[in-house]
Design an enzyme around this catalytic site. Structure first.
Site, PDB file in Angstrom:
ATOM      1  N   HIS A 261      75.859  10.529   0.580  1.00 56.99           N
ATOM      2  CA  HIS A 261      76.831   9.550  -0.056  1.00 56.99           C
ATOM      3  C   HIS A 261      77.627  10.251  -1.057  1.00 56.99           C
ATOM      4  O   HIS A 261      77.967   9.491  -2.222  1.00 56.99           O
ATOM      5  CB  HIS A 261      75.871   8.392  -0.904  1.00 56.99           C
ATOM      6  CG  HIS A 261      76.604   7.127  -0.908  1.00 56.99           C
ATOM      7  ND1 HIS A 261      75.894   6.074   0.091  1.00 56.99           N
ATOM      8  CD2 HIS A 261      77.406   6.519  -1.290  1.00 56.99           C
ATOM      9  CE1 HIS A 261      76.486   5.012   0.110  1.00 56.99           C
ATOM     10  NE2 HIS A 261      77.551   5.338  -0.745  1.00 56.99           N
ATOM     11  N   GLY A 293      80.571  15.210   3.284  1.00 60.67           N
ATOM     12  CA  GLY A 293      80.107  15.700   1.758  1.00 60.67           C
ATOM     13  C   GLY A 293      80.796  16.996   1.830  1.00 60.67           C
ATOM     14  O   GLY A 293      80.444  17.969   2.547  1.00 60.67           O
ATOM     15  N   ARG A 296      87.012  19.977   1.927  1.00 62.62           N
ATOM     16  CA  ARG A 296      88.243  19.973   1.394  1.00 62.62           C
ATOM     17  C   ARG A 296      89.047  21.025   1.932  1.00 62.62           C
ATOM     18  O   ARG A 296      90.277  21.095   1.633  1.00 62.62           O
ATOM     19  CB  ARG A 296      88.087  20.186   0.079  1.00 62.62           C
ATOM     20  CG  ARG A 296      87.298  19.158  -0.885  1.00 62.62           C
ATOM     21  CD  ARG A 296      87.556  19.426  -2.386  1.00 62.62           C
ATOM     22  NE  ARG A 296      87.401  18.175  -3.128  1.00 62.62           N
ATOM     23  CZ  ARG A 296      87.934  17.967  -4.291  1.00 62.62           C
ATOM     24  NH1 ARG A 296      88.713  18.612  -4.835  1.00 62.62           N
ATOM     25  NH2 ARG A 296      87.552  16.675  -4.957  1.00 62.62           N
TER      26      ARG A 296
END
Length: 369
Positions: A261, A293, A296
């Site tokens: 999460h 999660g 990037r």
């Protein structure tokens, strides 16, 4: 000497720019994690523990970046994670991220707590859409949302299973975080959709709403009933161990999303990337496995794929992009991830996402070929 930028310097710059235009409480809501935010940091750090082992003279010029997600072909293995209340960062909210994903060849999961209704969001879609559900105490609301998603043309349901209550998010408590006027969970009926005001620091309207509406008693048999009662495939989000992955497959789930999460629930939970291999091994070909999660950079996508993820989800970076430049900035971010992934695949000699055997080495621990 100037510091060497991180591998995610572009996203870091987006984050700094977004923070300059957003109210501090909103920036903190997007940025923050649970507890001491250890898992939040671990999610990003986990990717840095892997090095890539390139092959040369493989003749790879234009690698195939495409994959399928529950039968839907996508040209980019990066999907939009379900993120609540996106109009906090841009007036178009979920419409903008959905538009951007379609333009980039990616899939979107529309959040249950969307600030734009699910039927309106689908009007902006040119790519596949899934719809997120939380287990709510009012089971009829969940059933109705599933029916609405099915009628509207969504292709799957994503049950977020790791939030029977919200983890303690200290930034939100410190800020007394509440939704501003014009931002609300429009998919929910008033009896469960009203997010209370707060008196100031020490309370979070989001946490109070979850406490009043989320159902901590929702269990595996309830998941099985959901799978039986909808014509849509069900994906379970929030799985971090082999036992839960096997149970989800046993109950009829066709996919699992390995996710902490975003570090926003249980602090000190294992980061998603570290949990991924055991989940992949546990379910085999019984259901599809995805990662959410810390993603990037395009190399993050490649690392996750090498560890068995069919695709990855990204969240916060897209919210930063949305805040800075709306759908166009989100498209640019996804295009950059595509370019980084393609470059990494060419330079490691990998023609496709199913051709990744032997790609990874744990950094500083196992350099041997």
């Amino acid at each position: 000497m100037a510091p060497v930028p991180s591998h995610s310097a572009v996203v870091d710059e987006l984050e700094r720019t977004a923070e300059a235009v957003l109210p501090q409480s909103v920036a903190d809501f997007v940025r923050g994690g649970a507890g001491d935010e250890l898992t939040l940091g671990w999610e990003r750090e986990a990717f840095g523990e892997y090095a890539l082992r390139p092959l040369v003279l493989g003749g790879v010029d234009r690698p195939d970046l495409s994959t399928t997600m529950l039968g839907s072909r996508v040209s980019l293995p990066v999907a939009v994670a379900p993120m609540a209340y996106q109009r906090l960062v841009h007036p178009a909210g979920e419409r903008a991220t959905t538009e951007a994903a379609g333009r980039a060849g990616a899939l979107t999961v529309v959040p249950m707590l969307s600030s734009v209704c699910l039927e309106e969001v689908i009007g902006a879609a040119t790519g596949p859409l899934w719809f997120q559900l939380y287990p709510l105490r009012d089971r009829e609301v969940v059933a109705d949302l599933a029916r609405r998603a099915e009628r509207a043309g969504y292709q799957a349901l994503v049950l977020t299973a790791d939030a029977p209550r919200l983890g303690t998010r200290r930034r939100d408590l410190r800020n007394g975080f509440a939704l501003p006027p014009g931002v609300e969970p429009v998919n929910l009926p008033r009896r469960v959709g009203t997010v209370a005001e707060v008196d100031g620091a020490g309370e979070s309207a989001i946490a109070l709403h979850a406490e009043a509406t989320h159902d901590a008693t929702f269990g595996w048999e309830d998941l099985a009933r959901l799978c039986d009662r909808t014509a849509l495939p069900v994906v379970v989000k929030g799985v971090l161990c082999a036992e839960d992955a096997r149970r989800a497959a046993d109950m009829g789930a066709q996919g699992v999303i390995v996710s902490s999460h975003g570090g926003r629930q249980l602090d000190r939970a294992v980061p998603s990337l570290h949990a991924l291999p055991e989940v992949v091994e546990a379910v085999g070909d019984r259901c599809e496995v995805y990662l959410d999660g810390g993603v990037r950079h395009g190399t993050d996508v490649l690392i996750a794929a090498a560890l068995g993820a069919r695709a990855v989800f990204t969240g916060r970076p897209l919210l930063w992009a949305l805040a800075v430049g709306g759908a166009d900035a989100a498209v640019d971010l996804l295009a950059r991830l595509r370019g980084e992934l393609e470059e990494a695949m060419v330079l490691t000699g990998r023609a496709g996402l199913t051709d990744l055997d032997g790609l990874l080495r744990r950094r500083r621990k196992d350099w041997a070929c």
